[in-house]
Every structure is written in structure tokens, then in C-alpha cells.
Scaffold this active site. Structure first.
Site, PDB file in Angstrom:
ATOM      1  N   ARG A 118       0.839  -1.269  -0.023  1.00 10.78           N
ATOM      2  CA  ARG A 118       0.274  -0.395  -0.136  1.00 10.78           C
ATOM      3  C   ARG A 118       0.762   1.248   0.006  1.00 10.78           C
ATOM      4  O   ARG A 118       0.764   2.792   0.556  1.00 10.78           O
ATOM      5  CB  ARG A 118      -0.993  -0.239   1.238  1.00 10.78           C
ATOM      6  CG  ARG A 118      -1.813  -1.528   0.764  1.00 10.78           C
ATOM      7  CD  ARG A 118      -3.226  -1.503   2.495  1.00 10.78           C
ATOM      8  NE  ARG A 118      -4.510  -2.232   1.912  1.00 10.78           N
ATOM      9  CZ  ARG A 118      -3.714  -3.412   2.561  1.00 10.78           C
ATOM     10  NH1 ARG A 118      -2.457  -4.077   2.914  1.00 10.78           N
ATOM     11  NH2 ARG A 118      -4.498  -4.155   2.329  1.00 10.78           N
ATOM     12  N   LYS A 140       2.486  10.918 -12.047  1.00 10.41           N
ATOM     13  CA  LYS A 140       2.173  10.247 -12.746  1.00 10.41           C
ATOM     14  C   LYS A 140       3.203   8.742 -13.066  1.00 10.41           C
ATOM     15  O   LYS A 140       4.417   8.762 -13.352  1.00 10.41           O
ATOM     16  CB  LYS A 140       1.795  10.806 -14.173  1.00 10.41           C
ATOM     17  CG  LYS A 140       0.732  11.995 -14.067  1.00 10.41           C
ATOM     18  CD  LYS A 140       0.559  12.214 -15.657  1.00 10.41           C
ATOM     19  CE  LYS A 140      -0.479  13.143 -15.933  1.00 10.41           C
ATOM     20  NZ  LYS A 140      -0.859  13.140 -17.260  1.00 10.41           N
ATOM     21  N   GLU A 182       9.682  16.900 -25.917  1.00  7.90           N
ATOM     22  CA  GLU A 182       8.448  16.981 -24.773  1.00  7.90           C
ATOM     23  C   GLU A 182       9.632  18.686 -24.365  1.00  7.90           C
ATOM     24  O   GLU A 182       9.565  19.535 -23.659  1.00  7.90           O
ATOM     25  CB  GLU A 182       9.103  16.255 -23.370  1.00  7.90           C
ATOM     26  CG  GLU A 182       8.363  14.613 -22.985  1.00  7.90           C
ATOM     27  CD  GLU A 182       6.745  15.057 -23.285  1.00  7.90           C
ATOM     28  OE1 GLU A 182       6.229  15.878 -23.252  1.00  7.90           O
ATOM     29  OE2 GLU A 182       6.200  14.032 -24.116  1.00  7.90           O
ATOM     30  N   LYS A 224       8.377  22.192 -15.226  1.00  9.76           N
ATOM     31  CA  LYS A 224       6.983  21.402 -15.075  1.00  9.76           C
ATOM     32  C   LYS A 224       6.657  21.476 -14.144  1.00  9.76           C
ATOM     33  O   LYS A 224       5.725  21.270 -13.086  1.00  9.76           O
ATOM     34  CB  LYS A 224       7.460  19.908 -15.390  1.00  9.76           C
ATOM     35  CG  LYS A 224       6.596  18.637 -14.735  1.00  9.76           C
ATOM     36  CD  LYS A 224       6.124  18.437 -16.040  1.00  9.76           C
ATOM     37  CE  LYS A 224       5.350  17.333 -15.211  1.00  9.76           C
ATOM     38  NZ  LYS A 224       5.771  16.169 -15.276  1.00  9.76           N
ATOM     39  N   GLU A 234      -3.860  16.841 -11.863  1.00  6.66           N
ATOM     40  CA  GLU A 234      -4.464  17.547 -13.218  1.00  6.66           C
ATOM     41  C   GLU A 234      -5.646  17.960 -13.268  1.00  6.66           C
ATOM     42  O   GLU A 234      -6.886  17.725 -14.604  1.00  6.66           O
ATOM     43  CB  GLU A 234      -4.331  16.597 -14.810  1.00  6.66           C
ATOM     44  CG  GLU A 234      -3.841  16.778 -16.042  1.00  6.66           C
ATOM     45  CD  GLU A 234      -3.400  15.066 -16.473  1.00  6.66           C
ATOM     46  OE1 GLU A 234      -4.558  15.032 -17.420  1.00  6.66           O
ATOM     47  OE2 GLU A 234      -2.387  15.631 -17.076  1.00  6.66           O
ATOM     48  N   ARG A 238      -2.945  21.516 -14.925  1.00  5.70           N
ATOM     49  CA  ARG A 238      -1.478  20.380 -15.585  1.00  5.70           C
ATOM     50  C   ARG A 238      -1.647  19.803 -16.756  1.00  5.70           C
ATOM     51  O   ARG A 238      -0.955  19.456 -17.808  1.00  5.70           O
ATOM     52  CB  ARG A 238      -1.548  19.463 -14.186  1.00  5.70           C
ATOM     53  CG  ARG A 238      -0.630  18.017 -14.959  1.00  5.70           C
ATOM     54  CD  ARG A 238      -0.223  17.861 -13.293  1.00  5.70           C
ATOM     55  NE  ARG A 238       0.972  16.276 -13.752  1.00  5.70           N
ATOM     56  CZ  ARG A 238       1.419  15.305 -13.149  1.00  5.70           C
ATOM     57  NH1 ARG A 238       0.977  15.458 -11.622  1.00  5.70           N
ATOM     58  NH2 ARG A 238       2.282  15.093 -13.408  1.00  5.70           N
ATOM     59  N   ASN A 242      -0.240  17.829 -21.199  1.00  4.17           N
ATOM     60  CA  ASN A 242      -0.425  17.119 -22.457  1.00  4.17           C
ATOM     61  C   ASN A 242      -0.547  17.028 -24.268  1.00  4.17           C
ATOM     62  O   ASN A 242      -0.991  16.955 -25.081  1.00  4.17           O
ATOM     63  CB  ASN A 242      -1.471  16.343 -22.005  1.00  4.17           C
ATOM     64  CG  ASN A 242      -1.292  15.157 -20.674  1.00  4.17           C
ATOM     65  OD1 ASN A 242      -0.830  14.856 -21.148  1.00  4.17           O
ATOM     66  ND2 ASN A 242      -2.587  15.759 -19.903  1.00  4.17           N
ATOM     67  N   HIS A 245      -0.506  15.147 -26.986  1.00  5.13           N
ATOM     68  CA  HIS A 245      -0.801  13.583 -26.128  1.00  5.13           C
ATOM     69  C   HIS A 245      -2.093  12.759 -26.653  1.00  5.13           C
ATOM     70  O   HIS A 245      -2.202  11.174 -27.231  1.00  5.13           O
ATOM     71  CB  HIS A 245      -0.688  13.994 -24.934  1.00  5.13           C
ATOM     72  CG  HIS A 245       1.001  14.218 -24.448  1.00  5.13           C
ATOM     73  ND1 HIS A 245       1.613  15.641 -25.079  1.00  5.13           N
ATOM     74  CD2 HIS A 245       1.948  13.145 -23.678  1.00  5.13           C
ATOM     75  CE1 HIS A 245       3.221  15.163 -24.199  1.00  5.13           C
ATOM     76  NE2 HIS A 245       3.028  13.803 -23.366  1.00  5.13           N
ATOM     77  N   HIS A 249      -0.960   9.875 -27.956  1.00  2.00           N
ATOM     78  CA  HIS A 249      -2.022   8.512 -28.253  1.00  2.00           C
ATOM     79  C   HIS A 249      -2.294   7.580 -28.937  1.00  2.00           C
ATOM     80  O   HIS A 249      -2.306   6.210 -28.681  1.00  2.00           O
ATOM     81  CB  HIS A 249      -2.006   8.819 -26.281  1.00  2.00           C
ATOM     82  CG  HIS A 249      -1.960   8.956 -25.285  1.00  2.00           C
ATOM     83  ND1 HIS A 249      -2.050   8.931 -23.871  1.00  2.00           N
ATOM     84  CD2 HIS A 249       0.153   8.959 -25.541  1.00  2.00           C
ATOM     85  CE1 HIS A 249      -1.138   9.758 -23.071  1.00  2.00           C
ATOM     86  NE2 HIS A 249       0.489   9.972 -23.819  1.00  2.00           N
ATOM     87  N   HIS A 262       7.407   6.956 -28.210  1.00  2.00           N
ATOM     88  CA  HIS A 262       6.205   8.340 -27.361  1.00  2.00           C
ATOM     89  C   HIS A 262       6.562   9.252 -28.181  1.00  2.00           C
ATOM     90  O   HIS A 262       5.611   9.941 -28.282  1.00  2.00           O
ATOM     91  CB  HIS A 262       6.530   7.966 -26.069  1.00  2.00           C
ATOM     92  CG  HIS A 262       5.406   8.853 -25.414  1.00  2.00           C
ATOM     93  ND1 HIS A 262       4.239   9.185 -25.502  1.00  2.00           N
ATOM     94  CD2 HIS A 262       5.664  10.701 -24.333  1.00  2.00           C
ATOM     95  CE1 HIS A 262       3.543  10.129 -24.480  1.00  2.00           C
ATOM     96  NE2 HIS A 262       4.812  11.040 -24.152  1.00  2.00           N
TER      97      HIS A 262
END
Length: 368
Positions: A118, A140, A182, A224, A234, A238, A242, A245, A249, A262
Site C-alpha cells: 500500500r 504520474k 517534450e 514542469k 491534473e 496540468r 499534454n 498527447h 497516444h 512516445h
């Protein structure tokens, strides 16, 4: 060594940037609570840098966990290998995971740390440009699903990010260019002066000039960190990180994870976002073309796969994480240097963007 900070209250942590930091014990030991460590890396990075890190961590009980390399392995089956290694070596709740590798390793080790007993501590040690400037900062973590990229994961912050820029010396040119996608993103979404700096230094960056690389990494991480400080999970600003993206994606999912890197998919997706921003009248043609030229100079693909049409893009974009209440939100530019997240656009503009002949657009740029 340059030091930045991500300020998130009790979850705050430093970002160390410099050459040779893998050998700096003081970058690691203050952030390791117990005596057990698991270093999660892959078959490509391990022969290059694992022993150097193990030497730095002498005195700790260290378990190396070496995974297969590539986006295609960012899945449940590979994630289980991390848990297998932790359990077989009887790691307890005071263990620390260290992610030694690129974005795939960082995402998976971070997700494993969020889940194991956990939640245990972890440290990011990114070894690719893309992971140094983006994925290692902000918490993330996650894995891919066959139906969508990064759709399973958690927000889970590291204890520290240790960026050894010397590791870029072994990075293939294609991976370096993927990371530059990026870096360029930050100039496009929130720092137009950085965009101008990149135009002046892109050749030095591709040649791995030490000063230029350190400056680019620091400015990217600082951008960032500012965004993460304002919006950790996000819910607002935030999402502007993206840019490109959602389109990118879709390319990665349709083509198969790892076929396009990527950063390559993000570059092509960024061109699509630029085109849509232009069609909406939010940036002019000169701004669109300026950004595309920079992506080309970075050695990046800017034309999406020919096999992908409107139907393929829309099918994958429908399961993007930015879809809320059935509405697809996109990150667009309004103007260059400022990003917005919006679902307020005509459907026909999106479809026209997806139908654009980007190869012809690039040919036109080359003839000017």
C-alpha cells in the site's frame, strides 16, 4: 549540480541535475528510510549504469530487478516481475525502490511503489532525455492497456529525482530526438522565450553539448515543477502538459506500443494540435510553421501514419483521460506560448484537422 524543488507540502522533493550524479551518495542516502533497496531497471540500461549505482549504494541491502526493455512491456505482466522480486527478497514497508531507466521504467517502478504494501518510497533516476525533462517529475505512474495508453496508474510522488545528464552520452540519436519533443512542448505551452532559445540551440542539443543540455533540462523541469505545484492531480492547468498527447497516444495505440517512440508520436500529435489551433484562428500560419520547422530540426517525424484516418483517431481519442462527461477536451495553443484545455470547438474543425495532408504541408515548408 543544480537543484530545483517540487513544492507539494509534505510530499515535496528535490530535483538534482548534473553530470556524474550516479556516483553522488549524498543525492540518495537522505531519501532512503530503511536498509533495503530495489533497483528497477531494464536489460539495456543495466549493463551501462547498474554497477555504478550499486557502488554508490554500498552498505544497503540491494535487490536488482531487471525488466525487458520497451513500451511493449509496460503492462501487468511485467509489473508483476517487480512484485515478484520484492516479495522473493522479503522487502518490507521501509524499502525504497529506485527507478533506473527511461519513462517506462519510471512509470512502472513508481506504480509498483504506490501499490506494494500500500505504498513504499521511491526515487527517480531517469536516463533518457524524455524521462529527465518530463515523466520523472510530477508523480504520474502507471501502465498501458491494449485499449489505451497510461489508462491504469496512480499519482504517487517520488522522494527525489536524480538526473545524471552524463547518461545521455549512451542514448541513441532517435531517443534523444524523442526527448526533444517534450522539451519543445514547454516552449510552446508556457514559455515562448524558451522556444526562441531552443531555435538558437537545437543543433547544440542534438550534439549533446553539456551546457545546452543542462540548461534545457533545468528549464524544462522548472516549467514542469511550476505546473505540478499548481495542479498536482491534473484537475486544471496540468492538463496543458499534454499538448499533442491526445493525438499522439492514438498513434501509439493504433500502431502498437513501441513502434513509434512516445516522443515521436507526441511530435506528430503536436503538429496536429498546431494545425487545429490555426484552423480555429488562435495562431497564425507563421506561428504554426515556425513550430513545425523546429520539430523537423530536432529530427522528429511530423506526419502521422498514413494508415490512420478520421475513424481510427476518433476511436482511440474517445478513451483518452481528458474525456469528461463524454466530451473530448484537447490541448491547443491560444496563442503560441500559451496553452488552453478546451472541449469548445466545432466537430468539423477536428475532423478537418484529422483529414489534413500533413505530408503536403511539410513539402510546402521545404519549398519556401
Amino acid at each position: 549540480m543544480r537543484t530545483l524543488h517540487v513544492d507539494l507540502g509534505e510530499r515535496s522533493y528535490p530535483i538534482f541535475i548534473g553530470a556524474g550524479l550516479l556516483g553522488r551518495r549524498d543525492c540518495f542516502s537522505p531519501y532512503i528510510a530503511g536498509r533495503q533497496i530495489a533497483v528497477v531497471t531494464n536489460h539495456t540500461v543495466a549493463p551501462l549504469y547498474l554497477q555504478r549505482l550499486l557502488d554508490t549504494l554500498a552498505g544497503y541491502a540491494v535487490t536488482p530487478i531487471i525488466l525487458p526493455d520497451g513500451e511493449a512491456f509496460k503492462n501487468w505482466e511485467t509489473l508483476q516481475l517487480i512484485f515478484d522480486g520484492l516479495l522473493e527478497a522479503r522487502h518490507d514497508r521501509r524499502t525504497t525502490l529506485i527507478a533506473l531507466g527511461g519513462g517506462v521504467i519510471g512509470d512502472m517502478a513508481g506504480f509498483a511503489a504506490a501499490c506494494y504494501q500500500r505504498g513504499v518510497d521511491f526515487i527517480q533516476v531517469p536516463t533518457t532525455l524524455l524521462s529527465q525533462v518530463d515523466s520523472s517529475v510530477g508523480g504520474k505512474t502507471g501502465i498501458n492497456h491494449p485499449l489505451g495508453k497510461n489508462m491504469i496508474g496512480a499519482f504517487y510522488q517520488p522522494q527525489a529525482v536524480v538526473i545524471d545528464t552524463a547518461t545521455l552520452a549512451t542514448l541513441p540519436a532517435r531517443e534523444l530526438s524523442a526527448g526533444l519533443a517534450e522539451v519543445i512542448k514547454y516552449g510552446l505551452i508556457c514559455d515562448e522565450p524558451f522556444l526562441s532559445w531552443l531555435e538558437a540551440h537545437i543543433d547544440a542539443l542534438r550534439a549533446l553539448d553539456g551546457e545546452a543540455i543542462s540548461e534545457a533540462v533545468e528549464r524544462s523541469c522548472a516549467a514542469k515543477a511550476r505546473v505540478v505545484n499548481a495542479d498536482e492531480r491534473e484537475s486544471g492547468v496540468r492538463a496543458t502538459l499534454n499538448l499533442g498527447h491526445t493525438f499522439g497516444h492514438a498513434i501509439e495505440t493504433e500502431m502498437g506500443y513501441g513502434v513509434w517512440l512516445h516522443g515521436e508520436a507526441v511530435a506528430a500529435g503536436t503538429v496536429m494540435a498546431l494545425e487545429m489551433s490555426h484552423r480555429l484562428g488562435w495562431i497564425d500560419q507563421a506561428a504554426r510553421d515556425r513550430a513545425i520547422r523546429l520539430l523537423l530540426r530536432a529530427g522528429l517525424p511530423v506526419v502521422p501514419p498514413q494508415k490512420m484516418g478520421v475513424e481510427e483517431f476518433l476511436r482511440h481519442m474517445a478513451v483518452d483521460k481528458k474525456v469528461l462527461d463524454g466530451r473530448l477536451r484537447l490541448v491547443l495553443l491560444h496563442p503560441l506560448g500559451e496553452a488552453v484545455v478546451t472541449a469548445d470547438y466545432p466537430r468539423e474543425v477536428l475532423e478537418a484537422t484529422l483529414r489534413t495532408d500533413y505530408a503536403a504541408l511539410v513539402r510546402q515548408l521545404g519549398s519556401e
